[in-house]
Write a protein that holds these residues in place. Structure first.
Motif, PDB file in Angstrom:
ATOM      1  N   GLU A 135      61.926  74.892  55.154  1.00  0.00           N
ATOM      2  CA  GLU A 135      60.669  74.288  55.550  1.00  0.00           C
ATOM      3  C   GLU A 135      60.200  73.245  54.542  1.00  0.00           C
ATOM      4  OE1 GLU A 135      58.688  73.171  57.653  1.00  0.00           O
ATOM      5  OE2 GLU A 135      58.019  75.059  58.583  1.00  0.00           O
ATOM      6  N   GLU A 136      59.368  72.315  55.017  1.00  0.00           N
ATOM      7  CA  GLU A 136      58.764  71.309  54.146  1.00  0.00           C
ATOM      8  C   GLU A 136      57.616  71.931  53.353  1.00  0.00           C
ATOM      9  OE1 GLU A 136      57.955  67.460  56.020  1.00  0.00           O
ATOM     10  OE2 GLU A 136      59.002  68.239  57.785  1.00  0.00           O
ATOM     11  N   THR A 137      57.466  71.481  52.102  1.00  0.00           N
ATOM     12  CA  THR A 137      56.423  72.052  51.248  1.00  0.00           C
ATOM     13  C   THR A 137      55.025  71.797  51.799  1.00  0.00           C
ATOM     14  OG1 THR A 137      56.511  70.032  49.901  1.00  0.00           O
ATOM     15  CG2 THR A 137      57.797  71.924  49.135  1.00  0.00           C
ATOM     16  N   LYS A 138      54.857  70.749  52.578  1.00  0.00           N
ATOM     17  CA  LYS A 138      53.510  70.474  53.093  1.00  0.00           C
ATOM     18  C   LYS A 138      53.056  71.570  54.044  1.00  0.00           C
ATOM     19  CE  LYS A 138      54.683  67.490  57.054  1.00  0.00           C
ATOM     20  NZ  LYS A 138      54.439  66.176  57.680  1.00  0.00           N
ATOM     21  N   TYR A 139      54.009  72.187  54.787  1.00  0.00           N
ATOM     22  CA  TYR A 139      53.644  73.273  55.693  1.00  0.00           C
ATOM     23  C   TYR A 139      53.520  74.611  54.966  1.00  0.00           C
ATOM     24  CZ  TYR A 139      54.879  69.981  59.395  1.00  0.00           C
ATOM     25  OH  TYR A 139      54.947  68.882  60.224  1.00  0.00           O
ATOM     26  N   VAL A 140      54.322  74.799  53.913  1.00  0.00           N
ATOM     27  CA  VAL A 140      54.309  76.070  53.188  1.00  0.00           C
ATOM     28  C   VAL A 140      53.176  76.116  52.172  1.00  0.00           C
ATOM     29  CG1 VAL A 140      55.660  77.593  51.673  1.00  0.00           C
ATOM     30  CG2 VAL A 140      56.794  76.343  53.503  1.00  0.00           C
ATOM     31  N   PHE A 141      52.852  74.951  51.559  1.00  0.00           N
ATOM     32  CA  PHE A 141      51.874  74.946  50.468  1.00  0.00           C
ATOM     33  C   PHE A 141      50.691  74.006  50.709  1.00  0.00           C
ATOM     34  CE2 PHE A 141      55.891  75.944  47.993  1.00  0.00           C
ATOM     35  CZ  PHE A 141      55.602  77.288  47.867  1.00  0.00           C
ATOM     36  N   ASP A 142      50.950  72.714  50.836  1.00  0.00           N
ATOM     37  CA  ASP A 142      49.886  71.709  50.798  1.00  0.00           C
ATOM     38  C   ASP A 142      48.789  71.961  51.823  1.00  0.00           C
ATOM     39  OD1 ASP A 142      51.388  70.527  48.841  1.00  0.00           O
ATOM     40  OD2 ASP A 142      52.292  69.027  50.149  1.00  0.00           O
ATOM     41  N   MET A 143      49.160  72.175  53.071  1.00  0.00           N
ATOM     42  CA  MET A 143      48.160  72.332  54.116  1.00  0.00           C
ATOM     43  C   MET A 143      47.504  73.709  54.095  1.00  0.00           C
ATOM     44  SD  MET A 143      49.881  70.217  57.270  1.00  0.00           S
ATOM     45  CE  MET A 143      48.302  69.998  58.084  1.00  0.00           C
ATOM     46  N   LEU A 144      47.980  74.574  53.189  1.00  0.00           N
ATOM     47  CA  LEU A 144      47.391  75.898  53.022  1.00  0.00           C
ATOM     48  C   LEU A 144      46.586  75.984  51.723  1.00  0.00           C
ATOM     49  CD1 LEU A 144      50.469  77.919  54.266  1.00  0.00           C
ATOM     50  CD2 LEU A 144      48.167  78.141  55.221  1.00  0.00           C
ATOM     51  N   ASN A 145      46.166  74.829  51.218  1.00  0.00           N
ATOM     52  CA  ASN A 145      45.343  74.774  49.989  1.00  0.00           C
ATOM     53  C   ASN A 145      46.083  75.270  48.747  1.00  0.00           C
ATOM     54  OD1 ASN A 145      43.144  73.672  51.211  1.00  0.00           O
ATOM     55  ND2 ASN A 145      41.882  75.514  51.202  1.00  0.00           N
ATOM     56  N   THR A 146      47.393  75.269  48.788  1.00  0.00           N
ATOM     57  CA  THR A 146      48.187  75.678  47.630  1.00  0.00           C
ATOM     58  C   THR A 146      48.801  74.414  47.038  1.00  0.00           C
ATOM     59  OG1 THR A 146      48.686  77.714  48.834  1.00  0.00           O
ATOM     60  CG2 THR A 146      49.923  77.321  46.823  1.00  0.00           C
ATOM     61  N   PHE A 147      48.016  73.748  46.199  1.00  0.00           N
ATOM     62  CA  PHE A 147      48.414  72.434  45.712  1.00  0.00           C
ATOM     63  C   PHE A 147      49.298  72.528  44.476  1.00  0.00           C
ATOM     64  CE2 PHE A 147      44.291  71.936  47.894  1.00  0.00           C
ATOM     65  CZ  PHE A 147      44.716  71.107  48.927  1.00  0.00           C
ATOM     66  N   GLU A 148      49.765  71.370  44.015  1.00  0.00           N
ATOM     67  CA  GLU A 148      50.613  71.296  42.829  1.00  0.00           C
ATOM     68  C   GLU A 148      49.954  72.047  41.668  1.00  0.00           C
ATOM     69  OE1 GLU A 148      53.555  70.184  42.351  1.00  0.00           O
ATOM     70  OE2 GLU A 148      53.948  69.088  44.217  1.00  0.00           O
ATOM     71  N   GLY A 149      50.770  72.820  40.956  1.00  0.00           N
ATOM     72  CA  GLY A 149      50.254  73.573  39.822  1.00  0.00           C
ATOM     73  C   GLY A 149      49.897  75.009  40.142  1.00  0.00           C
ATOM     74  N   HIS A 150      49.827  75.360  41.444  1.00  0.00           N
ATOM     75  CA  HIS A 150      49.526  76.735  41.814  1.00  0.00           C
ATOM     76  C   HIS A 150      50.723  77.628  41.457  1.00  0.00           C
ATOM     77  CE1 HIS A 150      48.587  80.274  44.249  1.00  0.00           C
ATOM     78  NE2 HIS A 150      47.348  79.814  44.326  1.00  0.00           N
ATOM     79  N   PRO A 151      50.476  78.836  40.919  1.00  0.00           N
ATOM     80  CA  PRO A 151      51.583  79.711  40.500  1.00  0.00           C
ATOM     81  C   PRO A 151      52.598  79.990  41.605  1.00  0.00           C
ATOM     82  CG  PRO A 151      49.496  80.565  39.688  1.00  0.00           C
ATOM     83  CD  PRO A 151      49.159  79.411  40.583  1.00  0.00           C
ATOM     84  N   ALA A 152      52.145  80.040  42.853  1.00  0.00           N
ATOM     85  CA  ALA A 152      53.063  80.341  43.957  1.00  0.00           C
ATOM     86  C   ALA A 152      54.116  79.255  44.142  1.00  0.00           C
ATOM     87  CB  ALA A 152      52.283  80.530  45.255  1.00  0.00           C
ATOM     88  N   ARG A 153      53.849  78.052  43.629  1.00  0.00           N
ATOM     89  CA  ARG A 153      54.796  76.957  43.784  1.00  0.00           C
ATOM     90  C   ARG A 153      55.800  76.888  42.646  1.00  0.00           C
ATOM     91  NH1 ARG A 153      51.930  72.011  46.866  1.00  0.00           N
ATOM     92  NH2 ARG A 153      54.050  71.258  46.660  1.00  0.00           N
ATOM     93  N   ASP A 154      55.622  77.727  41.664  1.00  0.00           N
ATOM     94  CA  ASP A 154      56.522  77.727  40.518  1.00  0.00           C
ATOM     95  C   ASP A 154      57.936  78.096  40.956  1.00  0.00           C
ATOM     96  OD1 ASP A 154      57.884  78.952  38.010  1.00  0.00           O
ATOM     97  OD2 ASP A 154      56.097  77.945  37.227  1.00  0.00           O
ATOM     98  N   GLU A 155      58.909  77.514  40.298  1.00  0.00           N
ATOM     99  CA  GLU A 155      60.297  77.794  40.654  1.00  0.00           C
ATOM    100  C   GLU A 155      60.682  79.243  40.397  1.00  0.00           C
ATOM    101  OE1 GLU A 155      63.071  75.049  39.025  1.00  0.00           O
ATOM    102  OE2 GLU A 155      62.149  73.302  39.954  1.00  0.00           O
ATOM    103  N   GLN A 156      59.877  79.982  39.616  1.00  0.00           N
ATOM    104  CA  GLN A 156      60.145  81.386  39.411  1.00  0.00           C
ATOM    105  C   GLN A 156      59.902  82.182  40.692  1.00  0.00           C
ATOM    106  OE1 GLN A 156      61.375  82.754  36.520  1.00  0.00           O
ATOM    107  NE2 GLN A 156      61.590  80.628  35.889  1.00  0.00           N
ATOM    108  N   ASP A 157      59.102  81.644  41.596  1.00  0.00           N
ATOM    109  CA  ASP A 157      58.739  82.358  42.815  1.00  0.00           C
ATOM    110  C   ASP A 157      59.378  81.785  44.067  1.00  0.00           C
ATOM    111  OD1 ASP A 157      55.481  82.475  41.402  1.00  0.00           O
ATOM    112  OD2 ASP A 157      56.920  84.117  41.465  1.00  0.00           O
ATOM    113  N   THR A 158      59.781  80.520  44.027  1.00  0.00           N
ATOM    114  CA  THR A 158      60.188  79.812  45.238  1.00  0.00           C
ATOM    115  C   THR A 158      61.595  79.251  45.094  1.00  0.00           C
ATOM    116  OG1 THR A 158      57.878  79.174  45.587  1.00  0.00           O
ATOM    117  CG2 THR A 158      59.547  77.995  46.852  1.00  0.00           C
ATOM    118  N   PHE A 159      62.376  79.350  46.162  1.00  0.00           N
ATOM    119  CA  PHE A 159      63.702  78.729  46.220  1.00  0.00           C
ATOM    120  C   PHE A 159      63.538  77.292  46.726  1.00  0.00           C
ATOM    121  CE2 PHE A 159      64.832  83.254  46.759  1.00  0.00           C
ATOM    122  CZ  PHE A 159      65.792  83.375  45.762  1.00  0.00           C
ATOM    123  N   TYR A 160      63.769  76.324  45.851  1.00  0.00           N
ATOM    124  CA  TYR A 160      63.635  74.902  46.222  1.00  0.00           C
ATOM    125  C   TYR A 160      64.987  74.331  46.636  1.00  0.00           C
ATOM    126  CZ  TYR A 160      58.810  74.344  44.679  1.00  0.00           C
ATOM    127  OH  TYR A 160      57.442  74.428  44.563  1.00  0.00           O
TER     128      TYR A 160
END
Length: 339
Positions: A135-160
């Protein structure tokens, strides 16, 4: 040449008669009638004969060929009959013996519970929605108020996959796609696989299953959310189950809550299963954040909504009192045949 053909016929018929199996018989045919066979070689000498001898020798050669082919056909039929008789003798099956019982498979416990979850929600008027796992990050994060710098976007949590593409960490992306494609009223659940950078242990896996829900309409309240979840869990676990809502924070819901269920084994008194607390954490939920509605082109002054997300593995483990998630993935028949 006539004597040569007569001698050839006698040898060919003798070879046919002595052939012990079909392969040997085929070899005899090739030796006498093949492109380089003995009869073919003799017939090539027809050009040396006179005009008077040529038709006589041609007729005799055809007679020799005919006798050979007749003998060959008769011998082939006999050998095939012998082969069938031999197989019937050596491959006998005792039809009076009892047959081997066929092993019947069964549905996986995750599928059993997931189908029941879908059945409960569809009976409540929800539809089932699906979306891509890559999926595109805009659907997983951006449009859900999870912007750059949020812990959930860290590579420790997410497979990029790359900077703008990930393996989805939640099926909330399906909610976003649904709100972009459809106008309210909306009532969906979105089951599917999700991926996070977790070490494999008794309660974690890098691949697991979620079922999220979304309702958007006019006049939706937190009371509707509570009533929906209470109805769902009582249908799933029984009327004696109790729910506890604790304040929490999710960037895409406001207000947000964690939901605990009273322990199935002790009824809330405290035991080893619930680690003495009497409650088991089950899912997160909340009212859809106004900004998320705006991101999807929905007016938050006109519409409100609620969302929730639960792990199918967790629901299954609680349903069947399974204490190790790895059992669900190891394909051990001693475990799976219990279901």
């Amino acid at each position: 040449m006539k004597e040569q053909l007569s001698e050839l016929k006698q040898r060919a018929l003798a070879a046919v008669a002595s052939a012990s199996d079909i392969k040997a018989l085929e070899d005899v045919k090739v030796a006498f009638l093949g492109k380089k066979g003995e009869l073919t070689v003799v017939l090539k000498q027809m050009g040396t004969l006179s005009a008077e001898e040529r038709p006589v020798m041609g007729a005799f050669a055809n007679e020799v060929r005919g006798e050979f082919e007749a003998a060959f056909s008769q011998k082939l039929t006999a050998l095939k009959a012998d082969e069938i008789t031999s197989r019937l003798e050596t491959e006998k099956v005792d039809i009076t013996l009892p047959g081997e019982r066929q092993k019947l498979g069964s549905r996986h416990p995750l599928n059993i519970v997931l189908e029941e979850v879908k059945e409960i929600f569809t009976a409540m008027g929800y539809t089932v929605a699906y979306g891509p796992e890559v999926e595109e990050t805009k659907y997983v994060f951006d449009m859900l108020n999870t912007f750059e710098g949020h812990p959930a976007r860290d590579e420790q949590d997410t497979f990029y996959i790359d900077d703008s593409t990930v393996l989805r960490t939640q099926t909330s992306s399906v909610q976003i796609r649904t709100m972009l494609e459809h106008k309210p009223p909306i009532a969906i659940i979105s089951p599917g696989r999700v991926y996070r950078c977790d070490e494999v242990d008794a309660t974690h896996s890098p691949i697991f299953h979620q079922c999220e829900g979304l309702v958007v309409d006019k006049g939706i309240t937190f009371g509707d959310l509570k009533g929906t979840l209470e109805t769902f869990f009582k249908r799933l676990y029984g009327d004696e189950i109790r729910l506890r809502f604790r304040p929490h924070h999710f960037p895409y819901t406001e207000p947000s809550a964690e939901v605990d269920l009273s322990c199935f084994k002790c009824g809330g008194k405290g035991c080893s299963f619930c680690k003495g607390e009497g409650w088991i954490e089950m899912l997160g939920c909340g009212m859809v954040h106004p900004q998320v509605l705006i991101n999807c082109g929905i007016d938050p002054d006109e519409y409100t909504g609620f969302a929730f997300g639960m792990g199918i593995e967790r629901i299954t483990m609680m349903r069947y009192e399974i204490d190790d998630m790895r059992l669900l993935y190891e394909n051990d028949m001693r475990f799976l045949k219990q279901f």
